[in-house]
Scaffold this active site. Sequence first.
Site, PDB file in Angstrom:
ATOM      1  N   SER A  15       0.443  -1.577   0.514  1.00 33.97           N
ATOM      2  CA  SER A  15      -0.049  -0.146   0.114  1.00 33.97           C
ATOM      3  C   SER A  15       0.815   1.179   0.341  1.00 33.97           C
ATOM      4  O   SER A  15       0.239   2.553  -0.451  1.00 33.97           O
ATOM      5  CB  SER A  15      -0.717  -0.075   0.784  1.00 33.97           C
ATOM      6  OG  SER A  15      -0.355  -0.382   2.171  1.00 33.97           O
ATOM      7  N   GLY A  52      -1.582  -4.140   1.586  1.00 37.06           N
ATOM      8  CA  GLY A  52      -1.938  -5.487   1.933  1.00 37.06           C
ATOM      9  C   GLY A  52      -1.261  -6.233   1.890  1.00 37.06           C
ATOM     10  O   GLY A  52      -1.022  -7.576   2.327  1.00 37.06           O
ATOM     11  N   ASP A 161      -4.594   6.869  10.010  1.00 37.52           N
ATOM     12  CA  ASP A 161      -4.312   5.665  10.615  1.00 37.52           C
ATOM     13  C   ASP A 161      -2.881   6.054  10.424  1.00 37.52           C
ATOM     14  O   ASP A 161      -2.238   4.854  11.374  1.00 37.52           O
ATOM     15  CB  ASP A 161      -4.354   5.000   9.143  1.00 37.52           C
ATOM     16  CG  ASP A 161      -3.724   4.860   8.632  1.00 37.52           C
ATOM     17  OD1 ASP A 161      -2.675   5.691   8.110  1.00 37.52           O
ATOM     18  OD2 ASP A 161      -3.689   4.462   6.844  1.00 37.52           O
TER      19      ASP A 161
END
Length: 194
Positions: A15, A52, A161
């Site tokens: 990612s 991922g 995040d």
Amino acid sequence: MAAEAPIKLVVLGDSLSAGYGLPADQAFPAKLAKALAAEGIAVNVINAGVSGDTASDGLSRLDWSVADGTEAAIVEFGANDALRGIDPALTKSALDKILSKLGDRHIPVLLAGMQAPRNMGPDYVKAFDAIYPALASTHPVVFYPFFLDGVATDSKLNQADGLHPNAAGVDAIVARILPRVEELIARARKARGS
């Protein structure tokens, strides 16, 4: 004399290179292509990042992600391995196989290192962080020790995040890694000429 055809560069990663949470033109491969163009370096940068992916996932899709005609590759894996606590020996083995396969295809590689989150404990961190320098010492790669250098843990350069760089973070990564990428492109041009 005609301008040289652009070098075909594949960014194989997770990612962090796919551009998670960002528009495609803000992802690392797109911004890297722009930065190289600004330096007068013609490169066709292909985004082969998959959010991922672990190093093992990258190995399993290597042959179709890095198509025939690829002249250089940036290999950027490890963040997901570390976050999932995957055995560093497994991560190292997968990366070693990726580098060997690309080497067999005479594709120059820039290996982008990763560091384990410090909350994984000192033993894990030590074993994980050692993967990349060890591989760089046994494969003829251009080595960039830490892909998120100067960006990791800086809230201004990351998305909410705290894991994925925002557009400013990607700019910072590109600025820092650019000299190593230029070294990679020079190797690819030399290989093209030989």
